[in-house]
Design a protein around this motif. Structure first.
Motif, PDB file in Angstrom:
ATOM      1  N   LYS A  54      83.527 114.247 108.237  1.00 54.62           N
ATOM      2  CA  LYS A  54      83.104 113.127 107.407  1.00 54.62           C
ATOM      3  C   LYS A  54      82.080 112.232 108.089  1.00 54.62           C
ATOM      4  O   LYS A  54      81.557 111.311 107.463  1.00 54.62           O
ATOM      5  N   LEU A  55      81.810 112.480 109.394  1.00 59.60           N
ATOM      6  CA  LEU A  55      80.841 111.656 110.124  1.00 59.60           C
ATOM      7  C   LEU A  55      80.312 112.443 111.316  1.00 59.60           C
ATOM      8  O   LEU A  55      81.104 113.049 112.047  1.00 59.60           O
ATOM      9  N   ILE A  56      78.985 112.429 111.494  1.00 60.42           N
ATOM     10  CA  ILE A  56      78.375 113.061 112.661  1.00 60.42           C
ATOM     11  C   ILE A  56      77.616 111.998 113.442  1.00 60.42           C
ATOM     12  O   ILE A  56      76.811 111.246 112.889  1.00 60.42           O
ATOM     13  N   ILE A  57      77.901 111.929 114.737  1.00 61.37           N
ATOM     14  CA  ILE A  57      77.263 110.959 115.632  1.00 61.37           C
ATOM     15  C   ILE A  57      76.392 111.727 116.620  1.00 61.37           C
ATOM     16  O   ILE A  57      76.867 112.623 117.316  1.00 61.37           O
ATOM     17  N   PHE A  58      75.118 111.386 116.671  1.00 63.63           N
ATOM     18  CA  PHE A  58      74.174 112.040 117.574  1.00 63.63           C
ATOM     19  C   PHE A  58      73.750 111.096 118.692  1.00 63.63           C
ATOM     20  O   PHE A  58      73.537 109.906 118.465  1.00 63.63           O
ATOM     21  N   ASP A  59      73.591 111.652 119.875  1.00 66.24           N
ATOM     22  CA  ASP A  59      72.796 111.011 120.910  1.00 66.24           C
ATOM     23  C   ASP A  59      71.330 111.162 120.495  1.00 66.24           C
ATOM     24  O   ASP A  59      71.014 111.932 119.570  1.00 66.24           O
ATOM     25  N   LEU A  60      70.422 110.467 121.164  1.00 66.18           N
ATOM     26  CA  LEU A  60      69.007 110.529 120.777  1.00 66.18           C
ATOM     27  C   LEU A  60      68.171 111.298 121.793  1.00 66.18           C
ATOM     28  O   LEU A  60      67.800 112.457 121.555  1.00 66.18           O
ATOM     29  N   LEU A  74      73.097 102.670 116.727  1.00 64.74           N
ATOM     30  CA  LEU A  74      73.557 101.743 117.746  1.00 64.74           C
ATOM     31  C   LEU A  74      72.860 102.053 119.062  1.00 64.74           C
ATOM     32  O   LEU A  74      72.728 103.223 119.437  1.00 64.74           O
ATOM     33  N   GLY A  75      72.407 101.005 119.747  1.00 60.90           N
ATOM     34  CA  GLY A  75      71.759 101.169 121.042  1.00 60.90           C
ATOM     35  C   GLY A  75      72.548 100.496 122.148  1.00 60.90           C
ATOM     36  O   GLY A  75      73.646  99.965 121.926  1.00 60.90           O
ATOM     37  N   ALA A  76      71.973 100.501 123.341  1.00 60.18           N
ATOM     38  CA  ALA A  76      72.665  99.944 124.514  1.00 60.18           C
ATOM     39  C   ALA A  76      72.966  98.466 124.355  1.00 60.18           C
ATOM     40  O   ALA A  76      73.935  97.958 124.930  1.00 60.18           O
ATOM     41  N   ASP A  77      72.131  97.764 123.594  1.00 61.81           N
ATOM     42  CA  ASP A  77      72.294  96.320 123.424  1.00 61.81           C
ATOM     43  C   ASP A  77      72.962  95.945 122.106  1.00 61.81           C
ATOM     44  O   ASP A  77      72.988  94.772 121.734  1.00 61.81           O
ATOM     45  N   ALA A 126      66.149  98.610 119.429  1.00 57.09           N
ATOM     46  CA  ALA A 126      64.806  98.491 118.849  1.00 57.09           C
ATOM     47  C   ALA A 126      63.950  99.696 119.211  1.00 57.09           C
ATOM     48  O   ALA A 126      63.162 100.182 118.382  1.00 57.09           O
ATOM     49  N   LEU A 127      64.098 100.182 120.446  1.00 54.37           N
ATOM     50  CA  LEU A 127      63.349 101.374 120.854  1.00 54.37           C
ATOM     51  C   LEU A 127      63.870 102.607 120.125  1.00 54.37           C
ATOM     52  O   LEU A 127      63.084 103.489 119.758  1.00 54.37           O
ATOM     53  N   CYS A 128      65.174 102.676 119.900  1.00 50.84           N
ATOM     54  CA  CYS A 128      65.731 103.791 119.123  1.00 50.84           C
ATOM     55  C   CYS A 128      65.138 103.828 117.723  1.00 50.84           C
ATOM     56  O   CYS A 128      64.662 104.876 117.253  1.00 50.84           O
ATOM     57  N   ARG A 129      65.171 102.685 117.072  1.00 46.98           N
ATOM     58  CA  ARG A 129      64.667 102.625 115.696  1.00 46.98           C
ATOM     59  C   ARG A 129      63.162 102.900 115.648  1.00 46.98           C
ATOM     60  O   ARG A 129      62.668 103.572 114.741  1.00 46.98           O
ATOM     61  N   HIS A 169      72.064 116.207 105.865  1.00 44.13           N
ATOM     62  CA  HIS A 169      71.825 115.091 104.946  1.00 44.13           C
ATOM     63  C   HIS A 169      72.000 115.558 103.508  1.00 44.13           C
ATOM     64  O   HIS A 169      72.544 114.835 102.663  1.00 44.13           O
ATOM     65  N   GLY A 170      71.553 116.783 103.247  1.00 42.15           N
ATOM     66  CA  GLY A 170      71.621 117.331 101.895  1.00 42.15           C
ATOM     67  C   GLY A 170      73.034 117.558 101.402  1.00 42.15           C
ATOM     68  O   GLY A 170      73.282 117.516 100.179  1.00 42.15           O
ATOM     69  N   ILE A 171      73.978 117.802 102.306  1.00 41.98           N
ATOM     70  CA  ILE A 171      75.359 118.007 101.874  1.00 41.98           C
ATOM     71  C   ILE A 171      76.159 116.702 101.880  1.00 41.98           C
ATOM     72  O   ILE A 171      77.365 116.709 101.662  1.00 41.98           O
ATOM     73  N   GLY A 172      75.460 115.618 102.133  1.00 43.22           N
ATOM     74  CA  GLY A 172      76.067 114.300 101.960  1.00 43.22           C
ATOM     75  C   GLY A 172      76.847 113.756 103.126  1.00 43.22           C
ATOM     76  O   GLY A 172      77.595 112.785 102.976  1.00 43.22           O
ATOM     77  N   LEU A 173      76.666 114.334 104.324  1.00 43.37           N
ATOM     78  CA  LEU A 173      77.383 113.834 105.489  1.00 43.37           C
ATOM     79  C   LEU A 173      76.673 112.607 106.066  1.00 43.37           C
ATOM     80  O   LEU A 173      75.461 112.647 106.285  1.00 43.37           O
ATOM     81  N   PRO A 174      77.399 111.532 106.334  1.00 42.61           N
ATOM     82  CA  PRO A 174      76.773 110.388 107.013  1.00 42.61           C
ATOM     83  C   PRO A 174      76.360 110.791 108.425  1.00 42.61           C
ATOM     84  O   PRO A 174      77.171 111.299 109.199  1.00 42.61           O
ATOM     85  N   LEU A 175      75.110 110.551 108.764  1.00 48.27           N
ATOM     86  CA  LEU A 175      74.587 110.853 110.086  1.00 48.27           C
ATOM     87  C   LEU A 175      74.289 109.542 110.798  1.00 48.27           C
ATOM     88  O   LEU A 175      73.734 108.612 110.203  1.00 48.27           O
ATOM     89  N   THR A 176      74.639 109.460 112.070  1.00 44.18           N
ATOM     90  CA  THR A 176      74.454 108.227 112.832  1.00 44.18           C
ATOM     91  C   THR A 176      73.936 108.552 114.229  1.00 44.18           C
ATOM     92  O   THR A 176      73.972 109.697 114.665  1.00 44.18           O
ATOM     93  N   VAL A 177      73.454 107.526 114.917  1.00 46.85           N
ATOM     94  CA  VAL A 177      72.963 107.669 116.287  1.00 46.85           C
ATOM     95  C   VAL A 177      73.632 106.620 117.170  1.00 46.85           C
ATOM     96  O   VAL A 177      73.730 105.444 116.782  1.00 46.85           O
ATOM     97  N   ILE A 178      74.091 107.063 118.331  1.00 43.94           N
ATOM     98  CA  ILE A 178      74.510 106.139 119.388  1.00 43.94           C
ATOM     99  C   ILE A 178      73.750 106.524 120.644  1.00 43.94           C
ATOM    100  O   ILE A 178      73.883 107.643 121.135  1.00 43.94           O
TER     101      ILE A 178
END
Length: 215
Positions: free
Chosen positions: A4-10, A133-136, A114-117, A99-108
């Motif tokens: 139901k949720l996937i969290i990626f490093d960048l 989410l970033g270091a700060d 700000a640099l991540c975005r 994304h197409g199968i509707g899974l929420p994707l996130t980044v930590i």
């Protein structure tokens, strides 16, 4: 299991930014009169955020040098976010499927948010992610599980239905601490030994789609 949720490093997971990080590091070192480093040396410094990278690059640096170094590094990196950064092969296609199968994707990330975005935007990935989410962003960063636990709360998801995908021991440790499934990316910056405790390992991001929970 149902995901139901996937969290990626960048960095080192979605984006190969090592050349830009090396340029920012060497710009900082040059300003402070220090010898520059090879990209392989910088690779070994990446993963725990800008402050830790600068502290380790400035061997025996004073507190004042470190503060100047952090400012120089962040300023240069912010102005040259993607001069030489590239997506790893298959990243966009994999994100498109998920994304197409509707899974929420996130980044930590342990990079400032700000640099991540900014990096996600310039590489055309920002539309795929429901949260970044970033270091700060929080008082704690990976390998603390706290950023992951926040996303689990925000998305009302149990650890048993979430995945952490990353290339370093910080990602694996944070994932295991939060009780989520961990996927180690062998193509990133971390040594293979750092990924030995990951539940799964992949050699390219598209292999994520072949893991049991997607089939």
């Amino acid at each position: 299991m149902t995901i139901k949720l996937i969290i990626f490093d960048l960095d080192g997971t979605l984006v190969d930014s090592l050349d830009d990080l090396t340029d920012a590091t060497n710009h900082m070192l040059s300003l402070l009169g220090r010898p520059t480093l090879t990209s392989e040396s910088v690779r070994q410094l990446v993963g725990q955020g800008a402050r830790r990278l600068v502290e380790r690059a400035l061997v025996n640096g004073t507190e004042a040098e470190v503060e100047r170094g952090i400012d120089a590094f962040l300023t240069y990196n912010g102005e040259h976010l993607s001069d030489r950064s590239r997506l790893y092969p298959g990243v966009r296609e994999t994100l498109e499927v998920l994304h197409g199968i509707g899974l929420p994707l996130t980044v930590i990330s342990n990079k400032n948010v700000a640099l991540c975005r900014g990096l996600l935007k310039v590489l055309g990935l920002e539309g795929y992610f429901a949260a970044v989410l970033g270091a700060d962003s929080l008082p704690f960063r990976k390998p603390s599980p706290e950023p992951l636990l926040k996303l689990l709360r925000d998305f009302r998801t149990s650890p048993a239905t979430a995945i952490m995908v990353g290339d370093s021991i910080n990602d694996v440790a944070a994932g295991r601490g939060a009780g989520v499934v961990t996927v180690g990316c062998t193509y990133g910056y971390g040594d293979l030994a750092e990924l030995r405790d990951a539940d799964y390992r992949i050699d390219e991001l598209p292999q994520l789609l072949k893991l049991p929970f997607f089939n």
